[in-house]
Design an enzyme around this catalytic site. Structure first.
Site, PDB file in Angstrom:
ATOM      1  N   ARG A 136      -2.751  -6.419 -24.418  1.00 51.22           N
ATOM      2  CA  ARG A 136      -2.486  -7.101 -25.691  1.00 51.22           C
ATOM      3  C   ARG A 136      -1.016  -7.403 -25.986  1.00 51.22           C
ATOM      4  O   ARG A 136      -0.712  -8.005 -27.008  1.00 51.22           O
ATOM      5  CB  ARG A 136      -3.075  -6.332 -26.879  1.00 51.22           C
ATOM      6  CG  ARG A 136      -4.578  -6.260 -26.874  1.00 51.22           C
ATOM      7  CD  ARG A 136      -5.134  -5.992 -28.252  1.00 51.22           C
ATOM      8  NE  ARG A 136      -4.792  -4.674 -28.751  1.00 51.22           N
ATOM      9  CZ  ARG A 136      -5.095  -4.242 -29.966  1.00 51.22           C
ATOM     10  NH1 ARG A 136      -5.734  -5.034 -30.805  1.00 51.22           N
ATOM     11  NH2 ARG A 136      -4.784  -3.029 -30.351  1.00 51.22           N
ATOM     12  N   ASP A 137      -0.095  -6.986 -25.114  1.00 50.16           N
ATOM     13  CA  ASP A 137       1.316  -7.328 -25.365  1.00 50.16           C
ATOM     14  C   ASP A 137       2.023  -7.638 -24.055  1.00 50.16           C
ATOM     15  O   ASP A 137       3.124  -7.143 -23.787  1.00 50.16           O
ATOM     16  CB  ASP A 137       2.017  -6.198 -26.109  1.00 50.16           C
ATOM     17  CG  ASP A 137       3.343  -6.632 -26.746  1.00 50.16           C
ATOM     18  OD1 ASP A 137       3.525  -7.865 -26.961  1.00 50.16           O
ATOM     19  OD2 ASP A 137       4.195  -5.773 -27.027  1.00 50.16           O
ATOM     20  N   ILE A 138       1.375  -8.450 -23.222  1.00 51.18           N
ATOM     21  CA  ILE A 138       1.987  -8.885 -21.968  1.00 51.18           C
ATOM     22  C   ILE A 138       3.079  -9.894 -22.296  1.00 51.18           C
ATOM     23  O   ILE A 138       2.835 -10.928 -22.911  1.00 51.18           O
ATOM     24  CB  ILE A 138       0.940  -9.523 -21.037  1.00 51.18           C
ATOM     25  CG1 ILE A 138      -0.085  -8.472 -20.597  1.00 51.18           C
ATOM     26  CG2 ILE A 138       1.594 -10.162 -19.826  1.00 51.18           C
ATOM     27  CD1 ILE A 138       0.504  -7.345 -19.762  1.00 51.18           C
ATOM     28  N   ASN A 146       7.979  -6.568 -20.896  1.00 49.39           N
ATOM     29  CA  ASN A 146       7.067  -5.501 -20.502  1.00 49.39           C
ATOM     30  C   ASN A 146       6.672  -5.559 -19.029  1.00 49.39           C
ATOM     31  O   ASN A 146       5.720  -4.890 -18.618  1.00 49.39           O
ATOM     32  CB  ASN A 146       5.805  -5.528 -21.369  1.00 49.39           C
ATOM     33  CG  ASN A 146       6.039  -4.886 -22.729  1.00 49.39           C
ATOM     34  OD1 ASN A 146       6.996  -4.142 -22.919  1.00 49.39           O
ATOM     35  ND2 ASN A 146       5.168  -5.194 -23.676  1.00 49.39           N
TER      36      ASN A 146
END
Length: 213
Positions: free
Chosen positions: A89-91, A95
């Site tokens: 959900r936070d690619i 990251n």
């Protein structure tokens, strides 16, 4: 001592979920627990290198062959996570870390599973009516998928991460995110309506990519 109970609970949840992942392209957690005075901790592998955001800031747009090599490794990491029902959900570029592992350059490590969603957990509910999407948004606006932008939490699945992966591809080929905006509201509007310019607009040497690729 500065963390509230919600932040601590998310921190502990991230560790427990990340420990389920063993792929070499995923950050490894070696140990976790609580100190005698109740402070939660975890120990993870040390990485020496830089993330993709730093890569493009320092060295500019990357050649397509290198980008393909990097993205293949991100896909491998996400494949394992998706296979056990976990959605990152936070690619985003910050990251994804590049390092030298055992003499192999450009070895990828996917970081920060703090927003990971367990697809077997049916307790997640859509954003309550009347709550602005901006106030409930999880993820980084420039790289989130339309279902995240609209607050449709129940629609988030593996495709959400794949959409964000396309955003990384766009960014490291062109030096700009797929969506550029002056405000959160404007960014969300562009994402929802697919207002994304072709990569060749910013990097004419980029191979042609169709909108449906």
């Amino acid at each position: 001592d500065r963390a509230d109970p919600v932040a601590i609970a998310r921190f502990e949840r991230e560790v427990r979920l990340t420990c389920r992942l063993t792929h070499p392209n995923t950050i490894q957690v070696y140990d976790y627990g609580r100190t005698p005075d109740g402070i939660f901790y975890y120990a993870m592998e040390y990485l020496d290198g830089l993330n993709l955001q730093q890569l493009v800031q320092r060295y500019g747009a990357q050649p397509e062959e290198r980008v393909a090599h990097i993205l293949g490794q991100i896909c491998a990491s996400l494949s394992e996570a998706h296979g056990v029902g976990l959605i990152h959900r936070d690619i985003k570029p910050a990251n994804v870390f590049l390092c030298d592992r055992g003499g192999l350059p450009d070895s990828v490590k996917v970081l920060d599973f703090g927003l990971v969603k367990n697809m077997s957990d049916k307790s997640a509910e859509p954003t309550p009516t009347g709550v602005p999407v901006e106030d409930s948004l999880e993820g980084t606006p420039n790289f989130i998928a339309p279902e995240q932008a609209e607050g449709r939490i129940g629609d988030i699945d593996a495709r959400t991460d794949i959409y964000a992966l396309g955003g990384i591809l766009y960014n490291i080929l062109t030096l700009v995110p797929p969506v550029s905006a002056t405000s959160m509201a404007q960014a969300l509007e562009k994402i929802i309506h697919g207002d994304i310019r072709p990569p060749s607009t910013f990097n004419p040497t980029t191979s042609r990519m169709r909108r449906d690729d």
